[in-house]
Design a protein around this motif. Structure first.
Motif, PDB file in Angstrom:
ATOM      1  N   ARG A  48       1.123  -1.738   0.056  1.00 13.94           N
ATOM      2  CA  ARG A  48       0.138  -0.046   0.008  1.00 13.94           C
ATOM      3  C   ARG A  48       1.000   1.697  -0.009  1.00 13.94           C
ATOM      4  NH1 ARG A  48      -1.609  -3.064   3.436  1.00 13.94           N
ATOM      5  NH2 ARG A  48      -1.147  -2.874   5.369  1.00 13.94           N
ATOM      6  N   PRO A  49      -0.052   2.274  -0.590  1.00 14.98           N
ATOM      7  CA  PRO A  49       0.772   3.768  -0.528  1.00 14.98           C
ATOM      8  C   PRO A  49       1.301   4.073   0.868  1.00 14.98           C
ATOM      9  CG  PRO A  49      -0.389   3.677  -2.286  1.00 14.98           C
ATOM     10  CD  PRO A  49      -0.895   2.550  -1.330  1.00 14.98           C
ATOM     11  N   ALA A  50       2.906   5.092   0.704  1.00 14.76           N
ATOM     12  CA  ALA A  50       2.901   5.674   2.252  1.00 14.76           C
ATOM     13  C   ALA A  50       1.688   6.602   2.626  1.00 14.76           C
ATOM     14  CB  ALA A  50       4.311   6.283   2.365  1.00 14.76           C
ATOM     15  N   PRO A  51       1.733   6.653   4.153  1.00 14.48           N
ATOM     16  CA  PRO A  51       0.518   7.600   4.688  1.00 14.48           C
ATOM     17  C   PRO A  51       0.523   8.888   4.081  1.00 14.48           C
ATOM     18  CG  PRO A  51       1.192   5.428   6.292  1.00 14.48           C
ATOM     19  CD  PRO A  51       2.151   5.138   5.196  1.00 14.48           C
ATOM     20  N   THR A  52       0.158   9.421   4.076  1.00 15.73           N
ATOM     21  CA  THR A  52      -0.371  10.881   3.964  1.00 15.73           C
ATOM     22  C   THR A  52       0.692  11.506   4.880  1.00 15.73           C
ATOM     23  OG1 THR A  52      -2.072  10.560   2.619  1.00 15.73           O
ATOM     24  CG2 THR A  52      -1.648  12.718   3.290  1.00 15.73           C
ATOM     25  N   ALA A  53       1.622  12.340   4.981  1.00 19.47           N
ATOM     26  CA  ALA A  53       1.862  13.341   5.619  1.00 19.47           C
ATOM     27  C   ALA A  53       0.904  14.460   6.451  1.00 19.47           C
ATOM     28  CB  ALA A  53       3.613  13.636   4.507  1.00 19.47           C
ATOM     29  N   ARG A  54       2.021  14.276   7.398  1.00 17.27           N
ATOM     30  CA  ARG A  54       1.359  15.270   8.480  1.00 17.27           C
ATOM     31  C   ARG A  54       2.237  16.122   9.228  1.00 17.27           C
ATOM     32  NH1 ARG A  54      -4.255  14.453   9.134  1.00 17.27           N
ATOM     33  NH2 ARG A  54      -3.816  15.557  11.048  1.00 17.27           N
ATOM     34  N   PRO A  55       2.309  17.214   9.494  1.00 20.29           N
ATOM     35  CA  PRO A  55       2.372  17.574  10.323  1.00 20.29           C
ATOM     36  C   PRO A  55       3.181  17.418  11.725  1.00 20.29           C
ATOM     37  CG  PRO A  55       1.192  19.882   9.416  1.00 20.29           C
ATOM     38  CD  PRO A  55       0.390  17.637   8.883  1.00 20.29           C
ATOM     39  N   ALA A  56       4.187  17.404  12.279  1.00 20.32           N
ATOM     40  CA  ALA A  56       4.450  16.459  13.414  1.00 20.32           C
ATOM     41  C   ALA A  56       3.695  16.970  14.644  1.00 20.32           C
ATOM     42  CB  ALA A  56       6.223  16.681  13.394  1.00 20.32           C
ATOM     43  N   ALA A  57       2.837  16.528  15.399  1.00 15.92           N
ATOM     44  CA  ALA A  57       2.363  16.914  16.059  1.00 15.92           C
ATOM     45  C   ALA A  57       3.203  16.022  17.971  1.00 15.92           C
ATOM     46  CB  ALA A  57       1.178  16.413  16.587  1.00 15.92           C
ATOM     47  N   PRO A  58       3.516  17.296  18.886  1.00 12.20           N
ATOM     48  CA  PRO A  58       3.728  17.280  20.179  1.00 12.20           C
ATOM     49  C   PRO A  58       2.744  15.627  21.010  1.00 12.20           C
ATOM     50  CG  PRO A  58       2.578  18.924  20.542  1.00 12.20           C
ATOM     51  CD  PRO A  58       2.516  18.736  18.950  1.00 12.20           C
ATOM     52  N   VAL A  59       4.195  14.486  20.631  1.00 14.40           N
ATOM     53  CA  VAL A  59       3.481  13.495  21.531  1.00 14.40           C
ATOM     54  C   VAL A  59       3.558  13.800  23.428  1.00 14.40           C
ATOM     55  CG1 VAL A  59       3.946  11.128  22.271  1.00 14.40           C
ATOM     56  CG2 VAL A  59       5.264  11.730  20.022  1.00 14.40           C
ATOM     57  N   ARG A  60       2.423  13.675  23.649  1.00 11.87           N
ATOM     58  CA  ARG A  60       1.981  13.847  24.795  1.00 11.87           C
ATOM     59  C   ARG A  60       1.738  12.614  25.597  1.00 11.87           C
ATOM     60  NH1 ARG A  60      -3.496  17.313  26.192  1.00 11.87           N
ATOM     61  NH2 ARG A  60      -2.645  18.527  25.723  1.00 11.87           N
ATOM     62  N   ARG A  61       2.028  12.393  26.671  1.00 14.88           N
ATOM     63  CA  ARG A  61       2.787  11.309  27.376  1.00 14.88           C
ATOM     64  C   ARG A  61       1.287  10.869  28.521  1.00 14.88           C
ATOM     65  NH1 ARG A  61       7.965   9.411  27.312  1.00 14.88           N
ATOM     66  NH2 ARG A  61       9.682  10.665  26.796  1.00 14.88           N
ATOM     67  N   GLU A  62       0.011  11.401  28.816  1.00 12.59           N
ATOM     68  CA  GLU A  62      -0.791  11.331  28.918  1.00 12.59           C
ATOM     69  C   GLU A  62      -2.378  12.277  28.707  1.00 12.59           C
ATOM     70  OE1 GLU A  62      -0.515  12.576  33.315  1.00 12.59           O
ATOM     71  OE2 GLU A  62       1.002  11.079  33.649  1.00 12.59           O
ATOM     72  N   ALA A  63      -2.811  11.612  28.877  1.00 13.47           N
ATOM     73  CA  ALA A  63      -4.057  12.238  28.087  1.00 13.47           C
ATOM     74  C   ALA A  63      -4.719  13.673  28.975  1.00 13.47           C
ATOM     75  CB  ALA A  63      -5.493  10.888  28.123  1.00 13.47           C
ATOM     76  N   PRO A  64      -5.183  14.517  28.554  1.00 12.96           N
ATOM     77  CA  PRO A  64      -6.533  15.363  30.001  1.00 12.96           C
ATOM     78  C   PRO A  64      -6.013  14.867  30.850  1.00 12.96           C
ATOM     79  CG  PRO A  64      -6.635  15.409  27.438  1.00 12.96           C
ATOM     80  CD  PRO A  64      -6.114  14.483  27.314  1.00 12.96           C
ATOM     81  N   ALA A  65      -6.360  15.351  31.905  1.00  9.36           N
ATOM     82  CA  ALA A  65      -6.635  14.865  33.367  1.00  9.36           C
ATOM     83  C   ALA A  65      -7.892  15.380  32.805  1.00  9.36           C
ATOM     84  CB  ALA A  65      -6.018  15.679  34.156  1.00  9.36           C
ATOM     85  N   ASP A  66      -8.518  16.062  32.357  1.00  8.26           N
ATOM     86  CA  ASP A  66     -10.611  16.385  32.256  1.00  8.26           C
ATOM     87  C   ASP A  66     -10.581  15.456  31.858  1.00  8.26           C
ATOM     88  OD1 ASP A  66      -9.782  18.658  34.240  1.00  8.26           O
ATOM     89  OD2 ASP A  66     -10.550  20.409  32.826  1.00  8.26           O
ATOM     90  N   LEU A  67     -10.262  15.080  29.978  1.00  8.00           N
ATOM     91  CA  LEU A  67     -11.523  14.267  29.630  1.00  8.00           C
ATOM     92  C   LEU A  67     -11.169  12.675  30.247  1.00  8.00           C
ATOM     93  CD1 LEU A  67     -12.488  13.033  27.671  1.00  8.00           C
ATOM     94  CD2 LEU A  67     -10.249  12.878  26.251  1.00  8.00           C
ATOM     95  N   LEU A  68     -10.365  12.558  30.807  1.00 12.62           N
ATOM     96  CA  LEU A  68     -10.036  11.242  31.337  1.00 12.62           C
ATOM     97  C   LEU A  68     -11.170  11.345  32.625  1.00 12.62           C
ATOM     98  CD1 LEU A  68      -8.621   7.842  32.556  1.00 12.62           C
ATOM     99  CD2 LEU A  68      -7.724   9.673  33.848  1.00 12.62           C
ATOM    100  N   ASN A  69     -11.250  12.143  33.184  1.00  7.54           N
ATOM    101  CA  ASN A  69     -11.711  12.219  34.522  1.00  7.54           C
ATOM    102  C   ASN A  69     -14.131  12.303  34.051  1.00  7.54           C
ATOM    103  OD1 ASN A  69     -10.177  12.459  36.317  1.00  7.54           O
ATOM    104  ND2 ASN A  69      -9.723  14.648  36.725  1.00  7.54           N
ATOM    105  N   SER A  70     -14.291  13.015  32.975  1.00  3.48           N
ATOM    106  CA  SER A  70     -15.260  12.564  32.385  1.00  3.48           C
ATOM    107  C   SER A  70     -15.289  11.639  31.693  1.00  3.48           C
ATOM    108  CB  SER A  70     -15.451  13.582  30.984  1.00  3.48           C
ATOM    109  OG  SER A  70     -14.983  14.653  31.696  1.00  3.48           O
ATOM    110  N   VAL A  71     -14.773  10.792  30.782  1.00  3.73           N
ATOM    111  CA  VAL A  71     -14.984   9.179  30.854  1.00  3.73           C
ATOM    112  C   VAL A  71     -15.464   8.308  31.522  1.00  3.73           C
ATOM    113  CG1 VAL A  71     -13.718   7.686  29.327  1.00  3.73           C
ATOM    114  CG2 VAL A  71     -14.266   9.709  28.231  1.00  3.73           C
ATOM    115  N   GLN A  72     -14.422   8.735  32.687  1.00  2.00           N
ATOM    116  CA  GLN A  72     -13.881   7.852  34.177  1.00  2.00           C
ATOM    117  C   GLN A  72     -16.237   8.414  34.493  1.00  2.00           C
ATOM    118  OE1 GLN A  72     -12.178   5.693  35.477  1.00  2.00           O
ATOM    119  NE2 GLN A  72     -11.417   5.597  33.532  1.00  2.00           N
ATOM    120  N   ALA A  73     -16.289   9.127  34.842  1.00  2.00           N
ATOM    121  CA  ALA A  73     -17.650   9.583  35.774  1.00  2.00           C
ATOM    122  C   ALA A  73     -18.556   9.407  34.970  1.00  2.00           C
ATOM    123  CB  ALA A  73     -17.719  11.267  35.565  1.00  2.00           C
TER     124      ALA A  73
END
Length: 369
Positions: A48-73
């Motif tokens: 298959r053709p190589a994936p379409t190039a996208r701008p590099a995004a900073p890698v976040r080691r942890e998810a946003p705490a607010d989203l984690l809390n919302s999903v758990q709630a």
């Protein structure tokens, strides 16, 4: 066991409930489809053709705490068995509630059939223009708008139009015809394993799945669904309840929410299909007419959703397999794979839809600050 929940007031939504995945009925769009059966999908992935190039995004080691809390709630408060997963495709983090427990997919499984069809197109074994004749013996049950078009001589259409019917209307017959064109359930399982989609199973096909869920064995003379409904209606409540609980304990089409978001992220990054085939399939998923008040209800202007719904059988007040999974894209291009899978609940449809919309709202709110 269902967990008690503080209910919020939700007004009746009447006609807005729209199309669901496996069971409802709807006015069909114009569909074409048809070609002789193709060989099963091989387990080896085609180049298959190589994936379409996208701008590099900073890698976040942890998810946003607010989203984690919302999903758990949200997961913890819902009265029923539910799984929720959110995966940031560009940064790599994920959050989940009950994300590794297999849940019924129901028509979410049409996503994997769609991927298999487009993989066969990439490999040159199928074309979207290939003709297909849908016969009365091909008819399934529950939601199948194409049934109205299938006369005594069958209905002539194309692979591409069958795929459109399966992905945008969740037509069970369209999907089952495609399933057997690509080699049947085993071919889908081999494809998922070969391309690294862990945590996702695949059932026996629509007719056998729904029959087994009800405690029956499918009979060819039930094609079209009428015979199945009569046989199911003749069963005792106890027999149906036992069969349904057996399905919920070990779903024949089970998948984890984390597995589904993994598959969606691989699809979005062109790791399952060529870029052209990925674009085509995601365009169909964005055009889906099912579940407009599920995940989509929580989006703000500028956000898009390419998704697939699923809806299982009911028994009394118990509903099963009420799902929506998809790819959310923010106005700035950031991408999130999301899955909300309700295995079983006695909550009414508006409450289920509100949960799904709340998951989308949480993603939007916590990732745009």
């Amino acid at each position: 066991m269902l967990v008690p929940l503080r209910r919020s007031f939700i007004a009746p939504l009447a006609a807005a409930l729209a199309l669901t995945a496996c069971v409802p009925s709807s006015t069909p769009p114009t569909l074409p489809v048809a070609r002789p059966a193709s060989p099963p999908i091989s387990s080896a992935a085609a180049p298959r053709p190589a994936p379409t190039a996208r701008p590099a995004a900073p890698v976040r080691r942890e998810a946003p705490a607010d989203l984690l809390n919302s999903v758990q709630a949200l997961g913890g408060a819902f009265k029923g068995q539910v799984a929720i997963a959110v995966r940031d495709i560009d940064q790599g983090w994920s959050v989940a509630w009950n994300g590794d427990r297999p849940h019924p997919q129901q028509s979410v499984s049409k996503l994997w059939v769609g991927i298999a069809v487009m993989a066969a197109v990439d490999e040159g074994r199928l074309s979207l223009a290939d003709p297909v004749v849908v016969k009365r013996s091909d008819l399934t049950l529950f939601h199948q708008p194409i049934r109205a078009k299938v006369g005594t001589e069958g209905y002539r259409t194309t692979i591409g139009e069958l795929l459109q019917g399966a992905m945008t209307l969740s037509d069970n017959t369209c999907n089952d015809v495609l399933l057997w064109k690509v080699g049947g359930p085993d071919a889908i399982r081999r494809l998922l394993a070969a391309r690294g989609v862990a945590g996702v199973g695949f059932g026996p096909g629509e007719r056998e799945l729904q029959a087994r869920t009800a405690g029956l064995r499918w009979r060819p003379e039930w094609a079209g669904g009428g015979g199945f409904l009569q046989a199911r209606a003749a069963m005792s409540y106890e027999a149906r309840s036992k069969a349904l609980q057996r399905y919920l304990d070990d779903p024949y089409d089970g998948a984890t929410a984390n597995g589904i978001t993994l598959g969606l992220s691989l699809l979005a990054d062109n790791k399952l299909l060529s870029p052209a085939s990925t674009r085509h399939l995601l365009a169909l998923m964005r055009a889906s007419r099912t579940g407009p008040l599920r995940l989509k209800s929580g989006l703000k202007p500028g956000w898009t959703l390419a998704h697939k719904t699923g809806t299982g059988q009911d028994l009394g007040t118990l509903s099963t397999g009420y799902n929506d999974v998809g790819l959310l894209v923010a106005p700035d291009g950031r991408r999130y794979a999301v899955a909300v899978m309700i295995a079983s609940t006695r909550e009414p449809i508006p409450v289920r839809m509100r949960l799904m919309g709340d998951v989308s709202r949480a993603i939007v709110a916590t990732t745009t600050r």
